[in-house]
Design an enzyme around this catalytic site. Structure first.
Site, PDB file in Angstrom:
ATOM      1  N   SER A   1     -27.688 -33.617 -65.992  1.00  0.00           N
ATOM      2  CA  SER A   1     -28.942 -33.169 -66.609  1.00  0.00           C
ATOM      3  C   SER A   1     -29.037 -31.655 -66.667  1.00  0.00           C
ATOM      4  CB  SER A   1     -30.145 -33.697 -65.823  1.00  0.00           C
ATOM      5  OG  SER A   1     -30.079 -35.092 -65.700  1.00  0.00           O
TER       6      SER A   1
HETATM    7  N1  SAH Z   1     -28.018 -37.587 -61.647  1.00  0.00           N
HETATM    8  C1  SAH Z   1     -26.825 -37.318 -62.415  1.00  0.00           C
HETATM    9  C2  SAH Z   1     -26.989 -37.535 -63.897  1.00  0.00           C
HETATM   10  C3  SAH Z   1     -26.824 -38.949 -64.161  1.00  0.00           C
HETATM   11  S1  SAH Z   1     -26.402 -39.484 -65.765  1.00  0.00           S
HETATM   12  C4  SAH Z   1     -26.295 -35.933 -62.158  1.00  0.00           C
HETATM   13  O1  SAH Z   1     -26.922 -35.166 -61.396  1.00  0.00           O
HETATM   14  O2  SAH Z   1     -25.238 -35.614 -62.680  1.00  0.00           O
HETATM   15  C5  SAH Z   1     -26.845 -41.151 -65.506  1.00  0.00           C
HETATM   16  C6  SAH Z   1     -25.889 -41.941 -64.644  1.00  0.00           C
HETATM   17  O3  SAH Z   1     -26.477 -43.205 -64.451  1.00  0.00           O
HETATM   18  C7  SAH Z   1     -24.530 -42.184 -65.295  1.00  0.00           C
HETATM   19  O4  SAH Z   1     -23.529 -41.736 -64.447  1.00  0.00           O
HETATM   20  C8  SAH Z   1     -24.485 -43.700 -65.462  1.00  0.00           C
HETATM   21  O5  SAH Z   1     -23.199 -44.240 -65.271  1.00  0.00           O
HETATM   22  C9  SAH Z   1     -25.446 -44.184 -64.398  1.00  0.00           C
HETATM   23  N2  SAH Z   1     -26.043 -45.493 -64.620  1.00  0.00           N
HETATM   24  C10 SAH Z   1     -26.431 -46.068 -65.770  1.00  0.00           C
HETATM   25  N3  SAH Z   1     -26.939 -47.300 -65.546  1.00  0.00           N
HETATM   26  C11 SAH Z   1     -26.870 -47.495 -64.202  1.00  0.00           C
HETATM   27  C12 SAH Z   1     -27.236 -48.582 -63.346  1.00  0.00           C
HETATM   28  N4  SAH Z   1     -27.776 -49.708 -63.793  1.00  0.00           N
HETATM   29  N5  SAH Z   1     -27.026 -48.420 -62.022  1.00  0.00           N
HETATM   30  C13 SAH Z   1     -26.477 -47.293 -61.511  1.00  0.00           C
HETATM   31  N6  SAH Z   1     -26.116 -46.244 -62.277  1.00  0.00           N
HETATM   32  C14 SAH Z   1     -26.311 -46.343 -63.597  1.00  0.00           C
END
Ligand code: SAH
Length: 209
Positions: A63
């Site tokens: 993000s």
């Molecule tokens: N917090 C992260 C940004 C995350 S992007 C950072 O600081 O970089 C969103 C993430 O959520 C992705 O890596 C994706 O694989 C994960 N994601 C999507 N659906 C999910 C689910 N049901 N359970 C766990 N993770 C999930």
């Protein structure tokens, strides 16, 4: 941090966070001290402190710095709190929570990202983050309840199981909305078993799948 990254990080805190009204000193301090460039891909390091999200591969993103700071500030965290993060991604948001002294439990659906972030935490000597490879919709029942929950991927509706795993007086921040459209970032609070929902701002996150 090397001088160039340190300068870029300082500039980010002043121009993107303070200028946009991030006020929490502990959040600003964390954003100043967690080396964001170590959480992005090698060919993106020079853009690490830019005012935007960046690709971390596998269709996922880290993000924008402002969104990380804003979401963290909204939770009003203090040292020792137990926090659940859904969507570890690069691990950067989890590292910010860890810097605040929280006990962090973070769940990532994609094995490769879970492994990559674990390696970074080890390399940085961060030992208050627990990473689980799995589906965030189920939360982490063995460790529940949590003082706060931060969801960094967008579901179409509020996940019931996560609300159940929130402590009384706990807060959850979560983007909710349709895939590939703008979602609403919501702050959920639980008081006397009642759930209050507050709309904060329109955002764009990758979908929670
Ligand atoms: N917090 C992260 C940004 C995350 S992007 C950072 O600081 O970089 C969103 C993430 O959520 C992705 O890596 C994706 O694989 C994960 N994601 C999507 N659906 C999910 C689910 N049901 N359970 C766990 N993770 C999930």
């Amino acid at each position: 941090m090397t001088k160039d990254f340190e300068l870029a990080c300082n500039k980010m805190v002043i121009e993107q966070l303070k200028a946009r009204n991030i006020k929490s000193l502990v959040v600003l301090d964390a954003m100043l001290n967690v080396p964001r460039h170590l959480f992005v891909l090698d060919d993106q390091k020079n853009e690490a402190y830019n005012d935007s999200p960046l690709s971390i591969g596998l269709g996922q993103t880290i993000s924008q710095p402002y969104i990380v700071a804003y979401m963290t500030e909204q939770l009003e965290l203090s040292c020792g709190m137990k926090i659940l993060e859904v969507g570890t991604g690069s691990g950067y948001q989890a590292a910010i929570l860890a810097y605040l002294g929280c006990e962090v439990y973070t769940i990532e659906l994609l094995d490769e990202l879970a492994l990559r972030s674990k390696k970074i935490f080890t390399a940085l000597n961060i030992n208050n983050i627990n990473v689980k490879h799995g589906d965030g919709y189920s939360g982490w029942p063995e460790e529940a309840p949590f003082d706060a929950i931060i969801v960094t991927a967008a579901p179409e509706e509020l996940p019931e199981k996560l609300i159940e795993q929130l402590k009384e007086n706990g807060k959850m921040i979560i983007p909710v909305g349709k895939i590939h459209s703008t979602q609403m970032l919501k702050l959920i609070t639980k008081k006397d078993k009642n759930i209050t929902e507050k709309d904060l701002l329109p955002v764009r996150f990758v979908p929670m799948v």
